[in-house]
Structures are given as C-alpha cells and as structure tokens.
Design a protein around this motif. Structure first.
Motif, PDB file in Angstrom:
ATOM      1  N   PRO A  62       0.806  -1.236   0.000  1.00 25.53           N
ATOM      2  CA  PRO A  62       0.000   0.000   0.000  1.00 25.53           C
ATOM      3  C   PRO A  62       0.834   1.278   0.000  1.00 25.53           C
ATOM      4  O   PRO A  62       0.405   2.288  -0.573  1.00 25.53           O
ATOM      5  N   ILE A  63       2.025   1.243   0.617  1.00 21.06           N
ATOM      6  CA  ILE A  63       2.904   2.418   0.561  1.00 21.06           C
ATOM      7  C   ILE A  63       3.296   2.694  -0.886  1.00 21.06           C
ATOM      8  O   ILE A  63       3.192   3.834  -1.374  1.00 21.06           O
ATOM      9  N   TRP A  64       3.738   1.675  -1.575  1.00 22.94           N
ATOM     10  CA  TRP A  64       4.144   1.821  -2.982  1.00 22.94           C
ATOM     11  C   TRP A  64       2.968   2.230  -3.860  1.00 22.94           C
ATOM     12  O   TRP A  64       3.084   3.130  -4.691  1.00 22.94           O
ATOM     13  N   VAL A 115      -6.892   3.531   8.020  1.00 23.00           N
ATOM     14  CA  VAL A 115      -7.580   4.812   7.843  1.00 23.00           C
ATOM     15  C   VAL A 115      -6.712   5.778   7.038  1.00 23.00           C
ATOM     16  O   VAL A 115      -7.199   6.489   6.150  1.00 23.00           O
ATOM     17  N   SER A 116      -5.413   5.801   7.317  1.00 25.45           N
ATOM     18  CA  SER A 116      -4.497   6.696   6.603  1.00 25.45           C
ATOM     19  C   SER A 116      -4.465   6.369   5.115  1.00 25.45           C
ATOM     20  O   SER A 116      -4.529   7.268   4.262  1.00 25.45           O
ATOM     21  N   TYR A 117      -4.383   5.080   4.796  1.00 22.64           N
ATOM     22  CA  TYR A 117      -4.368   4.683   3.393  1.00 22.64           C
ATOM     23  C   TYR A 117      -5.699   5.028   2.722  1.00 22.64           C
ATOM     24  O   TYR A 117      -5.716   5.539   1.588  1.00 22.64           O
ATOM     25  N   ALA A 118      -6.801   4.755   3.406  1.00 20.94           N
ATOM     26  CA  ALA A 118      -8.122   5.042   2.844  1.00 20.94           C
ATOM     27  C   ALA A 118      -8.292   6.530   2.555  1.00 20.94           C
ATOM     28  O   ALA A 118      -8.826   6.919   1.507  1.00 20.94           O
ATOM     29  N   LEU A 119      -7.845   7.384   3.464  1.00 18.76           N
ATOM     30  CA  LEU A 119      -7.957   8.830   3.253  1.00 18.76           C
ATOM     31  C   LEU A 119      -7.094   9.282   2.072  1.00 18.76           C
ATOM     32  O   LEU A 119      -7.491  10.175   1.308  1.00 18.76           O
ATOM     33  N   GLY A 120      -5.916   8.674   1.923  1.00 22.93           N
ATOM     34  CA  GLY A 120      -5.072   8.998   0.777  1.00 22.93           C
ATOM     35  C   GLY A 120      -5.745   8.638  -0.539  1.00 22.93           C
ATOM     36  O   GLY A 120      -5.696   9.412  -1.513  1.00 22.93           O
ATOM     37  N   ARG A 121      -6.426   7.489  -0.568  1.00 22.37           N
ATOM     38  CA  ARG A 121      -7.137   7.094  -1.781  1.00 22.37           C
ATOM     39  C   ARG A 121      -8.326   8.020  -2.029  1.00 22.37           C
ATOM     40  O   ARG A 121      -8.676   8.319  -3.177  1.00 22.37           O
ATOM     41  N   TYR A 145     -11.523   5.074 -12.820  1.00 25.64           N
ATOM     42  CA  TYR A 145     -10.503   5.141 -11.781  1.00 25.64           C
ATOM     43  C   TYR A 145     -11.105   5.613 -10.457  1.00 25.64           C
ATOM     44  O   TYR A 145     -10.844   5.033  -9.390  1.00 25.64           O
ATOM     45  N   ALA A 146     -11.903   6.667 -10.515  1.00 26.91           N
ATOM     46  CA  ALA A 146     -12.499   7.200  -9.290  1.00 26.91           C
ATOM     47  C   ALA A 146     -13.414   6.174  -8.638  1.00 26.91           C
ATOM     48  O   ALA A 146     -13.401   6.004  -7.409  1.00 26.91           O
ATOM     49  N   THR A 147     -14.195   5.444  -9.448  1.00 28.47           N
ATOM     50  CA  THR A 147     -15.107   4.435  -8.903  1.00 28.47           C
ATOM     51  C   THR A 147     -14.346   3.282  -8.267  1.00 28.47           C
ATOM     52  O   THR A 147     -14.630   2.878  -7.123  1.00 28.47           O
ATOM     53  N   GLY A 148     -13.363   2.739  -8.993  1.00 27.69           N
ATOM     54  CA  GLY A 148     -12.595   1.608  -8.467  1.00 27.69           C
ATOM     55  C   GLY A 148     -11.826   1.965  -7.213  1.00 27.69           C
ATOM     56  O   GLY A 148     -11.858   1.217  -6.215  1.00 27.69           O
ATOM     57  N   PHE A 149     -11.161   3.108  -7.221  1.00 32.34           N
ATOM     58  CA  PHE A 149     -10.375   3.514  -6.056  1.00 32.34           C
ATOM     59  C   PHE A 149     -11.267   3.858  -4.862  1.00 32.34           C
ATOM     60  O   PHE A 149     -10.885   3.644  -3.713  1.00 32.34           O
ATOM     61  N   ALA A 150     -12.480   4.380  -5.132  1.00 29.89           N
ATOM     62  CA  ALA A 150     -13.405   4.687  -4.038  1.00 29.89           C
ATOM     63  C   ALA A 150     -13.892   3.402  -3.370  1.00 29.89           C
ATOM     64  O   ALA A 150     -13.997   3.331  -2.137  1.00 29.89           O
ATOM     65  N   ILE A 151     -14.186   2.392  -4.166  1.00 30.01           N
ATOM     66  CA  ILE A 151     -14.616   1.104  -3.601  1.00 30.01           C
ATOM     67  C   ILE A 151     -13.502   0.502  -2.756  1.00 30.01           C
ATOM     68  O   ILE A 151     -13.726   0.016  -1.636  1.00 30.01           O
ATOM     69  N   ALA A 152     -12.271   0.535  -3.286  1.00 27.12           N
ATOM     70  CA  ALA A 152     -11.120  -0.003  -2.544  1.00 27.12           C
ATOM     71  C   ALA A 152     -10.920   0.762  -1.241  1.00 27.12           C
ATOM     72  O   ALA A 152     -10.680   0.159  -0.180  1.00 27.12           O
ATOM     73  N   ALA A 153     -11.019   2.086  -1.297  1.00 23.96           N
ATOM     74  CA  ALA A 153     -10.848   2.904  -0.093  1.00 23.96           C
ATOM     75  C   ALA A 153     -11.903   2.570   0.948  1.00 23.96           C
ATOM     76  O   ALA A 153     -11.621   2.576   2.163  1.00 23.96           O
ATOM     77  N   PHE A 155     -13.287  -0.360   1.488  1.00 21.48           N
ATOM     78  CA  PHE A 155     -12.874  -1.600   2.152  1.00 21.48           C
ATOM     79  C   PHE A 155     -11.831  -1.316   3.229  1.00 21.48           C
ATOM     80  O   PHE A 155     -11.899  -1.853   4.344  1.00 21.48           O
ATOM     81  N   TRP A 156     -10.860  -0.469   2.893  1.00 19.28           N
ATOM     82  CA  TRP A 156      -9.812  -0.141   3.855  1.00 19.28           C
ATOM     83  C   TRP A 156     -10.363   0.617   5.057  1.00 19.28           C
ATOM     84  O   TRP A 156      -9.976   0.358   6.194  1.00 19.28           O
ATOM     85  N   LEU A 157     -11.283   1.538   4.800  1.00 16.53           N
ATOM     86  CA  LEU A 157     -11.856   2.315   5.897  1.00 16.53           C
ATOM     87  C   LEU A 157     -12.691   1.431   6.825  1.00 16.53           C
ATOM     88  O   LEU A 157     -12.571   1.512   8.052  1.00 16.53           O
ATOM     89  N   ILE A 158     -13.509   0.563   6.248  1.00 15.13           N
ATOM     90  CA  ILE A 158     -14.334  -0.341   7.059  1.00 15.13           C
ATOM     91  C   ILE A 158     -13.457  -1.287   7.871  1.00 15.13           C
ATOM     92  O   ILE A 158     -13.776  -1.633   9.019  1.00 15.13           O
ATOM     93  N   SER A 159     -12.318  -1.698   7.302  1.00 13.60           N
ATOM     94  CA  SER A 159     -11.441  -2.663   7.976  1.00 13.60           C
ATOM     95  C   SER A 159     -10.933  -2.144   9.313  1.00 13.60           C
ATOM     96  O   SER A 159     -10.628  -2.925  10.218  1.00 13.60           O
ATOM     97  N   ALA A 160     -10.855  -0.816   9.456  1.00 14.93           N
ATOM     98  CA  ALA A 160     -10.354  -0.231  10.703  1.00 14.93           C
ATOM     99  C   ALA A 160     -11.277  -0.541  11.880  1.00 14.93           C
ATOM    100  O   ALA A 160     -10.847  -0.494  13.034  1.00 14.93           O
ATOM    101  N   PHE A 161     -12.523  -0.875  11.578  1.00 14.79           N
ATOM    102  CA  PHE A 161     -13.504  -1.136  12.632  1.00 14.79           C
ATOM    103  C   PHE A 161     -13.856  -2.621  12.729  1.00 14.79           C
ATOM    104  O   PHE A 161     -14.790  -2.997  13.444  1.00 14.79           O
TER     105      PHE A 161
END
Length: 393
Positions: A62-64, A115-121, A145-153, A155-161
């Motif tokens: 995710p950093i890369w 959360v940090s990765y999700a906010l970056g996306r 791109y916006a749709t795919g990256f929003a869906i991925a973000a 997942f990452w945001l929900i994962s924090a909880f």
C-alpha cells in the motif's frame, strides 16, 4: 502561481512528446516516502523471519501503491494551481500518517494505517473527479478510476472497525480492487497514455529512494561495529551490490513501453512495466536490510539461515524482475541480458540453499560477484563491435 480555480491540464498529443521532468512539488512529495521506506526497512530489520518478511511485503504494497497513484495522476493531469498544491499536501499528510503507523502496522497500529491509506485514496478520487469534470475527453477513464479507487478505499476504511483477521481480509480485497482498476480500464488508457519521459524518471526516482536505503544500511552497519578487515571488506561488497543494481537498472531505463503502446496499441506493456516494479523495489529495499544484517553479525561466526536467505533472496528477486523487464522489452529489449539476469537469480538461490556454514563475508562476496557479473556482461555487450553484429542487444 496560477488561478485558484484553474482546472488540471491533460497531457496528450504533441504534449506527450515534449521532454518533461519531475516538478519541485513531486520531489517534495517524495520526501515523505523516504521516511516510509525507512520505517519499513526498520521493521524488517527487527524481524527477518519468514513472518517478518511477509509483514514487510504486506505493508510495502500500500505504501508503494499510494505513491504510484499520485504519480500516475500527475503524469497525465499536469497543473500547479492552488487546489492541486493543497491536495498534494493532503496526500503528504496521509502518507506521513501511514509511515507513523508502520511500526506496529499489522498489530495495534493497523487501524490507523488502514484509515491513513483510505484517506489517501479518497484524496486521489477527488482529484480524478475534478479532472473528469474539467476534461470531457478523459472522463471515461477518470470515472472508472475514481469508482474503483473509491470502492477499494471503502474496504480499507471499514477494515479499521473490524477485528483481526477479517481486517486483513478486507485489506486484501481492497488492494486487489486497487490493482485491478487500471487493468480493467485498458481500452480507455490508449488515448491517455503516460508521458514517455516523465514516468520513467519518476519510477527511477522511487527506485533511487530504495537504493538509498541500501547505502544507509552500509553506513549504519559499519558505524555500529568495531572496524576490522572483515567488516570493511563486507561493507565494500555491500556497496558493490547496490552499485551493480543501480547500473543494470538505470543503464537500461527508457520509455520503450509507452512508445510501443502509442505506436502499436500495446497497453499491456505499460501495465507490465508498472507492476513488475513492485517486486523490484521490494527486493532492493530488503537487500539493503540484508546487507545491514551481515555487517551487524559477528564476522567470525557462520551467517544464520534467515540472514543468508534475506540477502540472497532479495537480490535474486531484483534480478528476476529486471530480467522480466528485459525479456518483454519493457526496458531495453535484450534476450542475452534477460538470460543473465535469470541465471544470476538462480545462482543466488543456490547460494541461499547450499551456503549453510559460510561466514558473512563469503556470502556477501558471492552476492557481490553475481551482481557485478551483470554489469560486466552489459559492458561487454555495449561494445561498438558487438552492437553491429546483433541489433537485439
């Protein structure tokens, strides 16, 4: 500075042929990732077991990919307006937050990392929406791109909880969607290909960041040891490894895949170039840690299995990735160089398997020899007489 409301500019057509270099803003942005890669290396140095390596890779991806996302956006949509600068500033904040949470990124800090990765996306999604609004010709690509990256973000945001291990399942789904989004948008990329001179330079700069970690590893390793012949010799071999990897990568770098895609519609080459850089930079960063581990080990004691596998496996991964780039013409197309890279990777794996009982200086010497042979081969092939005989080299 341009007007606050000035829209992003699309670089296609004749603009794509102009020589273009990284901007000061892009270079400033890269500084955050210098810190992030350093934190990743620190994590791996603290645990070089198989599980430690796995954790290093999980956090590195995710950093890369965060760096890749903003880099590819800037490559296509070039602007230096106030909004763009503020958005890059937000990107830097999220990347810095990821770096802060790396230390226990798979433990107690994993919610913060997610959360940090999700906010970056999310910031990247805003940028693509903005580009689509102002540039109708780019809208089919920016929307996907916006749709795919929003869906991925999401997942990452929900994962924090969500508790472990389901948290990491959502991470996996999110990163798969992130990676799949450009692949699923190939037909929309052909008219919006990356810039042929800018993107190789940007990839080269990130590669330079991870190579810098190898140099830092040599300095740290030597500074924490009592100087003797074996330690200094090992340090020299460590620098030879880093210098050799720099040589075989940068001496063959170019915009070939973008030119091929523009001329023959081979968008797959651009994607191959993109995704093959992931194992390459992972290998370089891990190789730096491997060199440091050798320099910190007792020079008169046998090198441990994890340390031997780390240095040999990491450099083998680098050569394998560069060999793939050669084979498919993503960097300089050359069958011979590709075979040498693959052969070098194979020899390094044999050293890892059968090198049990060797002292640290002998292991790093063998890795340095395999690495430097790649440079010698390139120099031999670059002779004017050789170029006249075989145009494929």
């Amino acid at each position: 500075m341009t007007n606050f409301l000035q829209p992003p500019r699309l670089r296609i057509g004749e603009d794509s042929e102009e020589e273009r270099h990284a901007t000061w803003l892009e270079l400033f942005y890269d500084l955050v990732f210098v810190v992030a890669v350093s934190q990743l290396a620190h994590n791996l140095a603290g645990d070089i077991s198989l599980s430690g390596w796995f954790g290093f890779v999980v956090l590195f991806i995710p950093i890369w990919w965060s760096w890749i996302g903003t880099t590819l956006y800037a490559n296509r949509f070039d602007s230096d307006d106030t909004v763009r600068r503020l958005l890059v500033g937000l990107h830097m904040l999220t990347a810095a937050a990821m770096a802060i949470n790396i230390h226990h990124g798979l433990g107690e800090s994993s919610p913060g990392f997610a959360v940090s990765y999700a906010l970056g996306r999310a910031v990247l999604v805003v940028e693509y929406i903005r580009a689509g609004i102002h540039i109708p010709t780019a809208r089919p690509l920016t929307t996907r791109y916006a749709t795919g990256f929003a869906i991925a973000a999401s997942f990452w945001l929900i994962s924090a909880f969500i508790p472990v291990p389901w948290r990491f399942v959502l991470w996996g789904l999110g990163i798969i969607i992130d990676f799949a989004t450009p692949l699923a948008s190939r037909k929309f990329q052909i008219g919006l290909l990356p810039h042929a001179s800018h993107l190789p330079e940007r990839f080269g700069l990130f590669t330079m960041i991870v190579l810098g970690e190898a140099i830092i590893a040599v300095v740290n390793g030597v500074s924490e040891q009592k100087w003797d012949v074996l330690t200094v010799t090992s340090a020299v071999f460590g620098l030879i490894i880093a210098f050799s990897l720099w040589w075989v990568y940068f001496d063959n770098l170019g915009g070939t895949p973008i030119q091929q895609a523009r001329t023959h519609g081979r968008v797959g080459l651009v994607n191959l170039w993109l995704y093959t850089h992931l194992p390459l930079v992972i290998g370089i960063a891990a190789a730096g840690v491997g060199v440091e581990q050798i320099l910190l080990s007792k020079p008169t004691l046998v090198l441990s299995d994890p340390q031997r596998w780390l240095i040999c496996g990491s450099v083998a991964l680098c050569l394998l990735a560069i060999g793939i780039l050669h084979k498919f013409g993503v960097i300089r197309y050359c069958k011979i160089r590709s075979k040498y890279r693959f052969a070098g990777a194979g020899v390094l794996l044999l050293i890892a398997i059968f090198g049990k009982g060797l002292l640290p200086v002998f292991v790093i010497a063998l890795v340095a020899v395999v690495s430097s042979v790649q440079v010698v081969q390139d120099l031999y092939q670059s002779r004017p007489t050789t170029r006249l005989v075989d145009p494929e080299i």
